[in-house]
Design an enzyme around this catalytic site. Structure first.
Site, PDB file in Angstrom:
ATOM      1  N   ASP A 278      35.247  30.054  44.024  1.00  0.00           N
ATOM      2  CA  ASP A 278      35.743  30.790  44.876  1.00  0.00           C
ATOM      3  C   ASP A 278      37.232  30.378  45.046  1.00  0.00           C
ATOM      4  O   ASP A 278      37.648  29.176  45.356  1.00  0.00           O
ATOM      5  CB  ASP A 278      34.872  30.485  46.409  1.00  0.00           C
TER       6      ASP A 278
ATOM      7  N   LYS B  40      49.404  28.697  31.536  1.00  0.00           N
ATOM      8  CA  LYS B  40      48.758  28.786  33.022  1.00  0.00           C
ATOM      9  C   LYS B  40      47.514  27.934  33.202  1.00  0.00           C
ATOM     10  O   LYS B  40      47.254  27.386  34.147  1.00  0.00           O
ATOM     11  CB  LYS B  40      48.144  30.321  33.432  1.00  0.00           C
TER      12      LYS B  40
ATOM     13  N   SER C 186      30.125  35.147  38.640  1.00  0.00           N
ATOM     14  CA  SER C 186      31.469  36.025  39.302  1.00  0.00           C
ATOM     15  C   SER C 186      31.428  37.082  38.385  1.00  0.00           C
ATOM     16  O   SER C 186      30.966  37.284  37.297  1.00  0.00           O
ATOM     17  CB  SER C 186      32.616  34.976  38.617  1.00  0.00           C
TER      18      SER C 186
ATOM     19  N   HIS D 191      45.037  26.111  39.241  1.00  0.00           N
ATOM     20  CA  HIS D 191      44.310  25.380  40.289  1.00  0.00           C
ATOM     21  C   HIS D 191      42.661  25.506  39.782  1.00  0.00           C
ATOM     22  O   HIS D 191      41.949  24.408  39.710  1.00  0.00           O
ATOM     23  CB  HIS D 191      43.923  26.414  41.534  1.00  0.00           C
ATOM     24  N   ARG D 192      42.457  26.347  39.040  1.00  0.00           N
ATOM     25  CA  ARG D 192      40.934  26.749  38.267  1.00  0.00           C
ATOM     26  C   ARG D 192      41.166  25.715  37.009  1.00  0.00           C
ATOM     27  O   ARG D 192      40.238  24.847  36.933  1.00  0.00           O
ATOM     28  CB  ARG D 192      40.762  28.090  37.599  1.00  0.00           C
TER      29      ARG D 192
HETATM   30  O1  LIG Z   1      33.612  36.346  43.918  1.00  0.00           O
HETATM   31  P1  LIG Z   1      33.827  36.498  42.357  1.00  0.00           P
HETATM   32  O2  LIG Z   1      32.703  37.477  41.975  1.00  0.00           O
HETATM   33  O3  LIG Z   1      34.022  35.094  41.710  1.00  0.00           O
HETATM   34  O4  LIG Z   1      35.082  37.313  41.961  1.00  0.00           O
HETATM   35  P2  LIG Z   1      36.554  37.758  43.014  1.00  0.00           P
HETATM   36  O5  LIG Z   1      37.547  38.513  42.287  1.00  0.00           O
HETATM   37  O6  LIG Z   1      35.799  38.449  44.066  1.00  0.00           O
HETATM   38  O7  LIG Z   1      36.790  36.159  43.508  1.00  0.00           O
HETATM   39  P3  LIG Z   1      37.293  35.585  44.937  1.00  0.00           P
HETATM   40  O8  LIG Z   1      36.212  36.101  45.985  1.00  0.00           O
HETATM   41  O9  LIG Z   1      37.138  34.147  44.805  1.00  0.00           O
HETATM   42  O10 LIG Z   1      38.687  36.125  45.232  1.00  0.00           O
HETATM   43  C1  LIG Z   1      39.646  35.281  44.588  1.00  0.00           C
HETATM   44  C2  LIG Z   1      40.917  36.236  45.006  1.00  0.00           C
HETATM   45  O11 LIG Z   1      42.058  35.266  44.695  1.00  0.00           O
HETATM   46  C3  LIG Z   1      42.649  35.869  43.483  1.00  0.00           C
HETATM   47  N1  LIG Z   1      42.781  34.916  42.779  1.00  0.00           N
HETATM   48  C4  LIG Z   1      42.045  33.867  42.474  1.00  0.00           C
HETATM   49  N2  LIG Z   1      42.358  33.213  41.463  1.00  0.00           N
HETATM   50  C5  LIG Z   1      43.581  33.751  40.908  1.00  0.00           C
HETATM   51  C6  LIG Z   1      44.366  33.428  39.946  1.00  0.00           C
HETATM   52  O12 LIG Z   1      44.326  32.404  39.141  1.00  0.00           O
HETATM   53  N3  LIG Z   1      45.620  34.234  39.749  1.00  0.00           N
HETATM   54  C7  LIG Z   1      45.743  35.210  40.545  1.00  0.00           C
HETATM   55  N4  LIG Z   1      44.910  35.530  41.483  1.00  0.00           N
HETATM   56  C8  LIG Z   1      43.888  35.061  42.074  1.00  0.00           C
HETATM   57  C9  LIG Z   1      41.846  37.060  43.108  1.00  0.00           C
HETATM   58  O13 LIG Z   1      42.779  38.181  42.680  1.00  0.00           O
HETATM   59  C10 LIG Z   1      41.095  37.773  44.240  1.00  0.00           C
HETATM   60  O14 LIG Z   1      41.882  38.354  44.938  1.00  0.00           O
HETATM   61 MG   LIG Z   2      34.495  37.393  45.631  1.00  0.00          MG
END
Ligand SMILES: O=P(O)(O)OP(=O)(O)OP(=O)(O)OC[C@H]1O[C@@H](n2cnc3c(O)ncnc32)[C@H](O)[C@@H]1O
Ligand SMILES: [Mg+2]
Length: 201
Positions: free
Chosen positions: A72, A178, A8, A183-184
Site C-alpha cells: 500500500d 527508479k 495487487s 520507496h518500493r
Molecule cells: O491497491 P493495489 O491493488 O495494490 O493498487 P493501487 O494502485 O490501488 O495501489 P494503492 O492502493 O497502494 O494506491 C497507490 C497510489 O499511489 C500511487 N503510487 C504508488 N506508488 C507509486 C509510484 O511508485 N509512482 C507513482 N505513483 C505511485 C498510485 O498511482 C496510486 O494512486
Molecule cells: Mg489500492
C-alpha cells in the site's frame, strides 16, 4: 520454484515487484491476481499504509493459502499535511483516474512556492505466510512536486514527482534508476532476505 502471490490490481506494481525480487530471491515465482481464482478483495479502510498492506496480504493468504505480498503506497505532500497519503489512488474520486489525481494535486499546490513543495513517496510492503509471522516493511523516497507533468515512464504520480538530487521526474528516469531509489525498491530489498528465508531458498 516457490510461488508467492502479489495481491495487487496494479500491473505496474507487479512489474516492479517481479523485477526487483526475482534476481534477489532464488527460485521465487511471483503470481499476480490474474493467476489465481478471483476472491473478494477487502476495501482499503485502514488509516495507515501498513494497515492496508496487511489487510490486502492477509485476505490473499486466506483466499489462496499462498504466501502473499501486498503493497500500500502513495504520495505524502508536506504542504497538505501528508495527504493524499492512503487516499492517493482515489484522490480525485473512486474512479482512481491517475491523470485526474495529478491535475487535482497540481491545482491544490498552485500557489505553493518551490521551497515548500516537499513530498515523499511511501510504500508499506506486507508479507504473510501460512507458517510464520506477518512481516511489514516501509520504504520512503524524498523529493518534491514540480509545477507540470513530465515523462512517460513509471505510473501514477511519477510524472509530477522529482526525487531529491534529480532534475528529472521519476517518470523520466529509467526503470533501473527508479528501482534503485524508489520507496518500493527500498522496502522490497529490505523484505527480500525475509522472503528468501521463509521460502527456504
Ligand atoms: O491497491 P493495489 O491493488 O495494490 O493498487 P493501487 O494502485 O490501488 O495501489 P494503492 O492502493 O497502494 O494506491 C497507490 C497510489 O499511489 C500511487 N503510487 C504508488 N506508488 C507509486 C509510484 O511508485 N509512482 C507513482 N505513483 C505511485 C498510485 O498511482 C496510486 O494512486
Ligand atoms: Mg489500492
Amino acid at each position: 520454484m516457490s510461488k508467492v502471490l502479489l495481491a495487487s490490481n496494479n500491473k505496474k506494481k507487479l512489474e516492479e515487484l517481479r523485477r526487483i525480487l526475482t534476481p534477489i530471491v532464488p527460485g521465487i515465482e511471483v503470481l499476480g491476481l490474474g493467476d489465481v481464482p478471483p476472491y473478494d478483495e477487502p476495501a482499503e479502510t485502514e488509516p495507515t499504509f501498513e494497515g492496508n498492506a496487511l489487510l490486502k496480504a492477509r485476505a490473499a493468504l486466506e483466499a489462496t493459502g499462498l504466501p502473499s505480498i501486498a503493497d500500500d503506497s502513495g504520495i505524502c505532500v508536506d504542504a497538505l499535511n501528508g495527504m493524499p497519503g492512503v487516499l492517493s489512488a482515489r484522490w480525485s474520486g473512486p474512479a482512481k483516474d491517475n491523470h485526474a489525481n495529478n491535475l487535482l494535486l497540481l491545482g491544490q499546490l498552485a500557489d505553493v512556492p518551490d521551497e515548500r513543495r516537499g513530498a515523499s513517496f511511501v510504500a508499506a510492503v506486507a508479507f504473510v505466510r501460512p507458517d510464520g509471522p506477518d512481516e511489514i516493511v516501509l520504504g520512503e523516497m524524498r523529493g518534491s512536486v514540480i509545477h507540470e507533468l513530465r515523462g512517460t515512464g513509471g505510473f501514477g504520480y511519477d510524472v509530477l514527482f522529482q526525487a531529491e538530487g534529480y532534475d528529472r521526474t521519476t517518470a523520466e528516469l529509467s526503470i533501473e534508476e527508479k528501482d534503485a531509489i524508489s520507496h518500493r525498491g527500498k522496502a522490497l530489498r529490505e523484505l527480500a532476505p525475509i522472503v528468501a528465508k521463509a521460502l527456504g531458498s
